[in-house]
Design an enzyme around this catalytic site. Sequence first.
Site, PDB file in Angstrom:
ATOM      1  N   GLU A   1       0.818  -1.220   0.000  1.00  0.00           N
ATOM      2  CA  GLU A   1       0.000   0.000   0.000  1.00  0.00           C
ATOM      3  C   GLU A   1       0.848   1.265   0.000  1.00  0.00           C
ATOM      4  OE1 GLU A   1      -3.053   0.422  -0.483  1.00  0.00           O
ATOM      5  OE2 GLU A   1      -4.140  -1.393   0.104  1.00  0.00           O
TER       6      GLU A   1
ATOM      7  N   GLU B   1      -4.068 -10.510  -0.259  1.00  0.00           N
ATOM      8  CA  GLU B   1      -4.924 -10.415   0.930  1.00  0.00           C
ATOM      9  C   GLU B   1      -6.334 -10.756   0.479  1.00  0.00           C
ATOM     10  OE1 GLU B   1      -4.610  -6.593   2.958  1.00  0.00           O
ATOM     11  OE2 GLU B   1      -2.452  -6.573   2.637  1.00  0.00           O
TER      12      GLU B   1
HETATM   13  C1  IPT Z   1      -5.210  -3.640   3.490  1.00  0.00           C
HETATM   14  C2  IPT Z   1      -3.828  -3.532   4.053  1.00  0.00           C
HETATM   15  O1  IPT Z   1      -2.879  -3.925   3.113  1.00  0.00           O
HETATM   16  C3  IPT Z   1      -3.634  -4.335   5.281  1.00  0.00           C
HETATM   17  O2  IPT Z   1      -2.443  -3.914   5.886  1.00  0.00           O
HETATM   18  C4  IPT Z   1      -4.792  -4.173   6.216  1.00  0.00           C
HETATM   19  O3  IPT Z   1      -4.890  -2.850   6.576  1.00  0.00           O
HETATM   20  C5  IPT Z   1      -6.036  -4.564   5.512  1.00  0.00           C
HETATM   21  O4  IPT Z   1      -6.235  -3.771   4.394  1.00  0.00           O
HETATM   22  C6  IPT Z   1      -7.266  -4.398   6.356  1.00  0.00           C
HETATM   23  O5  IPT Z   1      -7.173  -4.970   7.605  1.00  0.00           O
HETATM   24  S1  IPT Z   1      -5.483  -2.142   2.639  1.00  0.00           S
HETATM   25  C7  IPT Z   1      -7.171  -1.904   2.406  1.00  0.00           C
HETATM   26  C8  IPT Z   1      -7.366  -0.517   1.883  1.00  0.00           C
HETATM   27  C9  IPT Z   1      -7.742  -2.858   1.437  1.00  0.00           C
END
Ligand code: IPT
Length: 968
Positions: A412, A488
């Site tokens: 990010e 993710e």
């Molecule tokens: C995404 C991040 O990469 C991760 O660190 C964490 O914050 C997650 O979201 C949520 O828990 S970024 C998000 C804008 C998709």
Amino acid sequence: MADQDTGYVEDPAPGHGRLAPRARFDSDAPCLELDGPWRFRAAAGVHDLALGFEDPAFDDTHWDRLPVPSCWQLHGIGAPAYTNVTYPFPVDPPRVPDENPTGEYRRVFTLPGDWPAGRSVLRLDGVDSCFAVWLNGVRLGDGKGSRMPTEFDATDVLRTGPNVLAVRVHQWSAGSYLEDQDMWWLSGIFRSVRLLSRPAGGLDDFFVHAGYDHTTGAGTLRIDTSGAARLSLPALGLQDADPAGPHTFEDVVPWSAEQPHLYLGELTTGSERIHVRIGFRTVTVEDGLLKVNGRRLLLRGVNRHEWDPETGRTLSDATMLRDVLLMKRHNINAVRTSHYPPSSEFLALCDEYGLWVVDECDLETHGFEQVDWRGNPAADGPWRAACLDRMRRVVERDKNHPSVIMWSLGNESGTGENLAAMAAWTRDRDPSRPIHYEGDRDSGYVDVYSRMYADHAETELIGRGEEPVTDDPALDAHRRQLPFILCEYAHAMGNGPGGLSEYQRLFETYPRLQGGFVWEWIDHGIARHTPDGRRFFAYGGDFGEQVHDANFVADGLVLPDRTPSPGLVEYKKVVEPVRIDVAEADALIRIHNGHDFRDTSHLRFRWRAEDDGEPVAEGELAVPTLAAGARTTLPQPALPPAEGERSLTVVAELAGDEPWAGAGHEIAWGQSVTGTFREPGRPAGARRARPGRSLRGPSAVARTTDRLDIGPARFDPVTGALRGLGRLALDGPVLDVWRAPTDNDELGPRLADRWRDFGLDRLTTKVRDVVPAGDGLTVVTRVAPAGSDAALTATYHWRADDEALRLDLAVAPLGDWPLPLPRIGVRLALPGWIDTVDWYGRGPGEAYRDSAAAARLGRFRSTVDALQTPYVRPQENGNRHEVRWARLTGDGGGLEVSGGFDLTVRRWTSHQLDAARHSTDLTPGDRVHVNLDAAHHGLGSASCGPGTLPQHTLHAEPTMLRLTLRGL
Ligand code: IPT
């Protein structure tokens, strides 16, 4: 000499006076551990420093002590603070506020008399976020880059006898702009400090290149060394060989996460022996696939932050091992080290136990999104050196770990030329590993296409190679040739995630979809105690932070104390590497070995037949050894005719001990269910009943002015409410649609707000009819929110025989219900002495309709208390799914319910659960509250990702719930 030059703090440069980054390794050269209690002074900022603290003669006897390594906020100095994206200081790069908590550390150590001549290196493995170091009053240098080692040459200032080490650490620095990961802001020397002897003629660095040719089975080995050395690798017949080789071995055992074979050896120089652990494997992106040793990988991964609820980001070796063992035992095969390189010890464990690692650089500039990415360091010239330095440090430190199969540029951080430069440097330095970075949407400088939280539909499009076209045709064409991973997905915040099975089905259907990494491994709750000594886990806002993101930091598959959450148990089942399909239709068992490398010779298969949850027969299933990817079909064992509902369960378990689990550890299972269960409370041989269908001989309604009885049941003659069953007093059942919203209900599209706006948490009841008629009682109620003409009509038909009470509840919506319902069913309150629950249904764990793969049919027993899942922020939990019957008992008797329902049993109401902020806000009342539901709304993962899938959405529509109740 006082050194008050703190200019380095706001200097984007990564540091001064540091040694070049290099591999981390163990050798027999002496090493002095400098961990332990240090003298410590907390300063309010750079204008509040202890002048001359670096002077060996400085008197620190009145200073406190602080352990190294540790995070000082967890020792009562300042306070932890949690933000996800927002910088907790003004965005004014590279400057930081004058309010800059600073820690001054001092420690005296004695150099052993036999400390060798030659060079000595001081290594700090992790300091958050910026620091300067003095040894014996001489400034060695300064550094940034919190989760990477920094080394200084200490040779010239080291003395025999006592030495004084002084380190000044600042919470905020220019480096903080590069470290905006979604986690607690914590500071200090949080990883170990060591003094390393570097003997003359020793090695500074080496780079192991160990490839595997899957077509021939040959291994090739070349070790680049920073100086002359010899290599011994006894298992491959190398003795005193030239490490540069290249050596070719005709037949090596390759390394994989499934079979992590390491060859142990030694690099020796005249003055040093270095332990090396070599794993032969070759990582490629070819034919649009990410492959290791020629095979497509399916990543069953998690994002792992380093976390411990007591010590924060300081982890013991035992805790790291616990993570690895828990992962292996739950069929997880991959880790993304979100969002920084972990302790080296963790990677050593991944090498040893077998986990694929995406090793991520310590880089995140997410907060610049909130200023439209103006001045984003990842794109800005003056920050180039800092970005490159970070990449260099992770690659150099970790390059010899076979478990590391990809480098990740960070997380990010938008996109920009510094990221492209990091990729270019990495590709040049280590062409053997693909490069990952999710923010490069067109995949112009990365080797895999990566996204986060793409929903199922979009993921499927990507699987088909039919994702929307992007601007640059050349890049678009390039990206379509790349494998895809979800770096993710399935946000595991609170109760959830739902929808894992549906993702897995896609990964197993489309070769391009190579799996992903659940967000995330652990809830970062901080252990705290109430004034009366009860432990709970704190989250954002609990430390008086003015800017914070509440419990968004608690979104892991394990609770802060590493208790597996139901989400982890579900993930284990969903990603099981062996699929066992026990078919209901054709009496066959189909087994698919879904391992990428390993055959099934390490497994044994057992089967078990049960009728209504009672064991009927069991045995071992002879399954021929299946190569990775192979399938077989076998006949089901011959069984006596079923009496009641027949389940046949086939389990794959470890045949012998593995380093990460003992023989008998369950890997995978499949189950068929046929027939109809027999209601309990019926003599054996009684005719089979549809759930709750039959009563023996209906009892007549007996009515007086103040009583209305049917069989064993007592009703209120005015309201028609059930008051007692036999000797059991109860309140309800009454229609209930409310649940304490989960994090997935609360966040994202904020479904819970819509529920509350609509009034689902404050429904009122109007009894419209109480009609005793012959052998039954019909009660009609209208249940509705204020200010609306939408309502639910609940019609209760009661009948009874001399021992059982039968309810047929029909619910019908009236008017407009433009939103899903949380649940639909009934709630009732029972006496507080109820403490035990036995049931026949799915279990043993919590399950919801879109997170139910791990719940198998069987008979289970639990206490009321053990049915609860203590999510960090209290919310709906503990549901037992598709229950056929349940007995809720205690000293005073109890209640048996049969039919078909979902079940929750707790010592507080849904409203109390909803109102609680922490687990310790919930205190048992004098009643036990039971919900028996026809259905629940699915969980989804809308807290960051897709909501509940259409097929798991609970619409307001006519619903029947049939129950038979017996007092015990
Ligand atoms: C995404 C991040 O990469 C991760 O660190 C964490 O914050 C997650 O979201 C949520 O828990 S970024 C998000 C804008 C998709």
